[in-house]
Write an enzyme that holds these catalytic residues in place. Structure first.
Site, PDB file in Angstrom:
ATOM      1  N   VAL A  26     -32.848 -67.947  -3.102  1.00 20.30           N
ATOM      2  CA  VAL A  26     -32.492 -69.369  -3.227  1.00 20.30           C
ATOM      3  C   VAL A  26     -31.142 -69.620  -2.552  1.00 20.30           C
ATOM      4  CG1 VAL A  26     -31.798 -71.169  -4.894  1.00 20.30           C
ATOM      5  CG2 VAL A  26     -33.860 -69.808  -5.315  1.00 20.30           C
ATOM      6  N   GLY A 105     -40.030 -68.822 -17.657  1.00 14.78           N
ATOM      7  CA  GLY A 105     -41.403 -68.962 -18.128  1.00 14.78           C
ATOM      8  C   GLY A 105     -41.699 -70.379 -18.585  1.00 14.78           C
ATOM      9  N   ASP A 131     -44.589 -61.283 -18.467  1.00 15.12           N
ATOM     10  CA  ASP A 131     -45.877 -61.449 -19.161  1.00 15.12           C
ATOM     11  C   ASP A 131     -47.054 -61.851 -18.260  1.00 15.12           C
ATOM     12  OD1 ASP A 131     -44.499 -60.832 -21.419  1.00 15.12           O
ATOM     13  OD2 ASP A 131     -44.614 -62.812 -22.341  1.00 15.12           O
ATOM     14  N   ARG A 158     -48.513 -39.319 -22.993  1.00 14.88           N
ATOM     15  CA  ARG A 158     -49.760 -38.570 -22.837  1.00 14.88           C
ATOM     16  C   ARG A 158     -49.517 -37.045 -22.903  1.00 14.88           C
ATOM     17  NH1 ARG A 158     -54.868 -38.924 -20.671  1.00 14.88           N
ATOM     18  NH2 ARG A 158     -55.141 -41.145 -20.854  1.00 14.88           N
ATOM     19  N   ARG A 166     -53.076 -35.560 -30.548  1.00 14.02           N
ATOM     20  CA  ARG A 166     -52.760 -36.733 -31.375  1.00 14.02           C
ATOM     21  C   ARG A 166     -53.358 -38.012 -30.802  1.00 14.02           C
ATOM     22  NH1 ARG A 166     -46.335 -35.672 -32.140  1.00 14.02           N
ATOM     23  NH2 ARG A 166     -46.512 -34.183 -33.855  1.00 14.02           N
ATOM     24  N   MET A 173     -45.381 -55.310 -24.542  1.00 16.59           N
ATOM     25  CA  MET A 173     -45.008 -56.725 -24.669  1.00 16.59           C
ATOM     26  C   MET A 173     -46.138 -57.651 -24.234  1.00 16.59           C
ATOM     27  SD  MET A 173     -41.027 -57.210 -23.738  1.00 16.59           S
ATOM     28  CE  MET A 173     -39.804 -57.072 -25.033  1.00 16.59           C
ATOM     29  N   GLY A 174     -45.983 -58.895 -24.622  1.00  9.62           N
ATOM     30  CA  GLY A 174     -46.980 -59.920 -24.326  1.00  9.62           C
ATOM     31  C   GLY A 174     -47.331 -60.623 -25.625  1.00  9.62           C
ATOM     32  N   ALA A 190     -56.219 -45.554 -21.008  1.00  6.27           N
ATOM     33  CA  ALA A 190     -56.328 -45.818 -22.447  1.00  6.27           C
ATOM     34  C   ALA A 190     -57.791 -45.846 -22.886  1.00  6.27           C
ATOM     35  CB  ALA A 190     -55.671 -47.151 -22.775  1.00  6.27           C
ATOM     36  N   LYS A 217     -63.258 -35.079 -27.187  1.00  5.41           N
ATOM     37  CA  LYS A 217     -61.978 -35.790 -27.037  1.00  5.41           C
ATOM     38  C   LYS A 217     -60.983 -35.383 -28.109  1.00  5.41           C
ATOM     39  CE  LYS A 217     -62.154 -39.328 -24.115  1.00  5.41           C
ATOM     40  NZ  LYS A 217     -61.920 -40.205 -23.309  1.00  5.41           N
TER      41      LYS A 217
HETATM   42  O1  F6P Z   1     -41.657 -63.526 -22.531  1.00  2.64           O
HETATM   43  C1  F6P Z   1     -41.245 -62.249 -22.235  1.00  2.64           C
HETATM   44  C2  F6P Z   1     -41.104 -61.414 -23.465  1.00  2.64           C
HETATM   45  O2  F6P Z   1     -40.650 -60.154 -23.028  1.00  2.64           O
HETATM   46  C3  F6P Z   1     -42.331 -61.282 -24.335  1.00  2.64           C
HETATM   47  O3  F6P Z   1     -43.271 -60.372 -23.844  1.00  2.64           O
HETATM   48  C4  F6P Z   1     -41.722 -60.869 -25.650  1.00  2.64           C
HETATM   49  O4  F6P Z   1     -42.536 -61.203 -26.725  1.00  2.64           O
HETATM   50  C5  F6P Z   1     -40.460 -61.660 -25.684  1.00  2.64           C
HETATM   51  O5  F6P Z   1     -40.119 -61.918 -24.341  1.00  2.64           O
HETATM   52  C6  F6P Z   1     -39.317 -61.019 -26.407  1.00  2.64           C
HETATM   53  O6  F6P Z   1     -38.228 -61.886 -26.385  1.00  2.64           O
HETATM   54  P1  F6P Z   1     -36.754 -61.531 -26.864  1.00  2.64           P
HETATM   55  O7  F6P Z   1     -36.136 -60.648 -25.846  1.00  2.64           O
HETATM   56  O8  F6P Z   1     -36.077 -62.851 -26.949  1.00  2.64           O
HETATM   57  O9  F6P Z   1     -36.887 -60.845 -28.177  1.00  2.64           O
END
Ligand code: F6P
Length: 327
Positions: A26, A105, A131, A158, A166, A173-174, A190, A217
């Site tokens: 930018v 986001g 995400d 792994r 195990r 995250m997500g 997985a 397995k």
């Molecule tokens: O939106 C990105 C993200 O990393 C999500 O995957 C996660 O739930 C959230 O942010 C965590 O946010 P913070 O860092 O504010 O706890």
């Protein structure tokens, strides 16, 4: 058509690898087009508190390879109140800034949209989140790096899983989306992947596991998105433990390490393209839009649509593929 003369850039919401490359693009594209350019520190919080500084080409030297964001970021509660938004806009006005780029986001897009609607300032967004849950782009900035980080971590897990026979429950995250879990799950072999977009039949899954247990397995990786309806990796592990008390299970929550690290090549290129695209869009008089890349081409999506719609290519067929490949 309103052409901009002075541009400001901010990063907002959760940091994502590639945000620095986006800032750099930018700034450098603005200078290339003889525009003045400013950096706003700590997202909307810094805008309210007037933390705005001029940037030149050397302000963004040596940052393309760095994770995090040199401008810092925040999730601003104050910006939800009109009085703070007025203060924020006045800070821009005082400096004569007439174009704003917000990298972040959904929440960040919402803030940018309101600013445009209330005060008429030209705003565009670039998709910065690991995400990958934004409409109007095939990929978001930071997603590819996060995937590679997860795959690298699970490869290590792994080693322990196989050495100790195990079952590992790995939470990634997500909070609303399963892109990271689904794709890193496939890439790390997985045995099952739990994502918020898919309702699960736990009975069926356990049955599959019983069959696997009878066969050869000896260890497995179960990938769970933090936003999954099960309530996360600890909950899923508990379910298994109840059924099979002898089973050696471990839970690994990868957490914020997924947001850090040097951006991948893909993220740097994407962030650079979209940063340049954002400045060019403002120069063309565009406003209230999210910049993205669809099928290799720069795309523009109205904020309204980008905020409301869901990224539509979660690729649920991958869930099936994971099942097939884990026989
Ligand atoms: O939106 C990105 C993200 O990393 C999500 O995957 C996660 O739930 C959230 O942010 C965590 O946010 P913070 O860092 O504010 O706890």
């Amino acid at each position: 058509m309103k052409k901009v003369k002075k541009i400001a850039i901010m990063t907002s919401g959760g940091d994502a690898p590639g945000m620095n490359a986006n800032i750099r693009a930018v700034v450098r594209t603005s200078i290339f087009h003889h525009l003045e350019v400013f950096g706003i520190e700590s997202g909307f919080e810094g805008l309210i508190d007037n933390h705005i500084k001029p940037l030149d080409h050397s302000s963004v030297s040596n940052i393309i390879q760095r994770g995090g964001t040199m401008l810092k970021t925040s999730r601003s509660k104050r910006f939800m109140e009109k009085t703070y938004r007025e203060t924020a806009f006045n800070n821009l006005k005082k400096l004569g800034i007439d174009g704003l780029v917000v990298c972040g986001g959904n929440g960040s897009y919402t803030g940018a949209k309101i600013l445009n609607e209330e005060f008429g300032i030209s705003v565009v967004g670039t998709p910065g989140t690991i995400d990958n849950d934004l409409f109007g782009t095939d990929f978001t900035i930071g997603y590819d790096t996060a995937l590679n980080t997860v795959v690298d971590a699970v490869d290590k897990i792994r080693d322990t899983a196989s050495s100790h026979n195990r079952m590992f429950f790995v939470e990634v995250m997500g909070r609303d989306a399963g892109f990271i879990a689904l794709n890193s799950g496939i890439a790390s072999g997985a045995e099952a992947i739990f994502i918020p977009e898919q309702t699960k039949d736990y009975e069926k899954f356990v049955k599959r596991f019983e069959k696997n247990k009878r066969d050869t397995k000896l260890f497995s990786i179960i990938m769970i998105a933090e936003g999954d309806e099960s309530g996360g990796a600890f909950k899923v592990a508990e379910m298994f433990k109840e059924k099979y008390p002898d089973l050696e299970t471990r839970v690994s929550i990868l957490g914020h390490m997924q947001r850090g690290g040097n951006p991948s090549c893909r993220d740097r290129v994407l962030a650079s393209k979209l940063g340049a695209g954002a400045v060019e869009a403002l120069l063309e008089g565009k406003t209230n839009i999210a910049i993205g890349e669809i099928n290799g081409k720069i795309s523009y999506t109205e904020f309204e649509k980008a905020i409301k719609m869901q990224h539509n290519s979660i690729g649920k067929d991958l869930l099936n593929l994971a099942k097939v490949l884990s026989i």
